[in-house]
Design an enzyme around this catalytic site. Sequence first.
Site, PDB file in Angstrom:
ATOM      1  N   ALA A  76      18.105 -14.780  31.544  1.00  0.00           N
ATOM      2  CA  ALA A  76      19.091 -15.255  31.802  1.00  0.00           C
ATOM      3  C   ALA A  76      20.722 -14.176  31.040  1.00  0.00           C
ATOM      4  CB  ALA A  76      19.465 -17.206  30.917  1.00  0.00           C
ATOM      5  N   LEU A 118      19.010 -13.694  27.884  1.00  0.00           N
ATOM      6  CA  LEU A 118      18.322 -14.088  27.162  1.00  0.00           C
ATOM      7  C   LEU A 118      16.640 -13.761  27.753  1.00  0.00           C
ATOM      8  CD1 LEU A 118      16.642 -16.717  25.523  1.00  0.00           C
ATOM      9  CD2 LEU A 118      16.642 -18.263  27.445  1.00  0.00           C
ATOM     10  N   LYS A 143      17.409 -15.167  22.290  1.00  0.00           N
ATOM     11  CA  LYS A 143      18.488 -14.580  22.258  1.00  0.00           C
ATOM     12  C   LYS A 143      18.957 -13.625  21.965  1.00  0.00           C
ATOM     13  CE  LYS A 143      21.609 -18.424  21.838  1.00  0.00           C
ATOM     14  NZ  LYS A 143      22.390 -19.904  21.288  1.00  0.00           N
ATOM     15  N   ASP A 154      26.087 -31.290  22.396  1.00  0.00           N
ATOM     16  CA  ASP A 154      26.028 -30.416  23.991  1.00  0.00           C
ATOM     17  C   ASP A 154      24.769 -31.235  24.576  1.00  0.00           C
ATOM     18  OD1 ASP A 154      27.235 -29.063  26.159  1.00  0.00           O
ATOM     19  OD2 ASP A 154      26.482 -26.992  24.590  1.00  0.00           O
ATOM     20  N   GLY A 194      25.730 -13.374  25.295  1.00  0.00           N
ATOM     21  CA  GLY A 194      24.766 -12.398  24.821  1.00  0.00           C
ATOM     22  C   GLY A 194      23.503 -12.832  25.772  1.00  0.00           C
ATOM     23  N   GLY A 207      24.732 -14.102  29.163  1.00  0.00           N
ATOM     24  CA  GLY A 207      26.262 -15.328  28.856  1.00  0.00           C
ATOM     25  C   GLY A 207      27.091 -14.168  28.174  1.00  0.00           C
TER      26      GLY A 207
END
Length: 572
Positions: free
Chosen positions: A297, A304, A317, A410, A302, A299
């Site tokens: 993934a 993953l 991460k 979260d 950063g 973001g």
Amino acid sequence: MEVFEAFIFKLRERRTIDLDAPGIVEGIQQHFQLLPTRYALDVNIGSLDVLNHKRLLDSARADPSAVSFQVRPVDVAGAAQGNGSSVDRRPSFGNLDTLLTEAASAQAVARSLSRHRSLPRPAFGSSPNLQALVLEVEERLEGARSVVGSPETCFFEVTVASVDQPKLLSRLSECLGDLNLNICEAHAFNTVDRFSLDVFVVNGWSGQGTEDLEEVLSERLQQLPPPLSVHGGSASPIREEGTREGPEVQPGEELPAEPSKSQDLDRSSPVPMQASTSGSDDWELDPADIVFQEKIAAGAFGDLYKGVYCGQDVAIKILRNVHDDTQQYQEFLQEVMIMRKVRHKNVVQFIGACTRKPNLCIVFEFMSGGSMYDYMRKGGPLKLTTVLKIATEVCRGMDYLHKRKIVHRDLKAANLLMDESGTVKIADFGVARVMDTVGVMTAETGTYRWMAPEVIEHNPYRERADVFSFGIMLWELLTGRVPYDDMTPLQAAVGVVQKGLRPVIPASCPAPLAAVMRECWARNPNERPSFEHLKGRMEEQWRAARVAEDARRVSGGPGLLSKLRKNMKGGA
């Protein structure tokens, strides 16, 4: 393209803009192309709002260190007459005379009508939520005083353009809230070139007028963290002036190249932890032992990766372009500090971290089952027994975290991961915090659709904010839908706080589970159950659901299941 062509046609009808000048039509077309289709469908093309939006975005692009904004009073009541497009899907807003007759004199109504006719309509019309708010205000003022010119019935449209970045909506709504403005409606759009256009309709301003609001808002915006440039570096603070333009932005650092499968993290001197790091540093990993395999993934700050550490499959991460003085770096340190202390079968296992510049990373156990959010998108709605199993495991993990004074902040399906055996574990502690000695926190964080009212309002809150998010997450697992998917995140937040908005529980939901959800999302945090209490209730419901499922499988019919559900309702 149809909306763009319709807008150009209307501009030609005005005969006030030279559309034959080089680049004018092309620039407007590019403006539509850079924004999502939703912008074209919703914007009022009967006015010059599109050109205002283009001007603000162009100003933000010219100086990414600045935030461009515009404030203007708007006629909310007249907005429902149409937005200028060929088809107006907005609900009728009603006649202003009908709204005000009982609350003001005939003379006051005449003055109010005259004033509203002279104001522009909001750029995106009005929604049912805004209609309900105005009606509520008028009812509250009925018989008390003349409403003409009162701060509660004067509406302003605040349009903001800036570099897009995480938590931007959160920061802007905080600015407006600090000025005691009520956010009645919000529209947020991200452009292809990573800028943001945010439009708010607000009321509650008690100052002298538009200029006064502009000045105060400018001062408040200058207190925001500086926007990040499109290259990832910090930009200069906001400046004073109509469009908030400032000095030339300094070029930021270029993003580092992504590591290849065989590439290791660079070695460098360790960064001192700014949070408590008592104990040995056995969690500090040697970068040479980390091998990257594939990106899972990506973001804003950063990526993953799946990889291998000492022969074990891991998730890595990586933080990119994070500097010592940024909020992202502090959250990285906080996440490492928290994860070092956590050992529970329903919390993703922390393996170690590299706090060495220029590369920073955290290494976790690899969860081959992926997130529950992705699992539901691929496999469809979950069975009741599966929902209750997940809920039980989340309660066990959250009870452990709360007893260690850790607030996740979260909690949602996207942050629940599943291992190869089907065990669900809580993940993503990037915004988690350890409660201080007072036991309350005030910084807003999390995701609006799952956020507790006290967090949205920037009030002090404790661990029961996680319980509210758990209740919304239960609904998400049960329905397989995103909460309030017909609203923008900020519209949902406004509804939760101002209107008591909550998701509609499906009729098929068992009564005991529905009761848990309602208790979890209670407005008063003290009325919400603890995870220690919820853990027992979820385990009991899970056992009962398994018995009912087994009985139905054996009997081949719903008879016994219905009886068991009836007994569960009686037990609640």
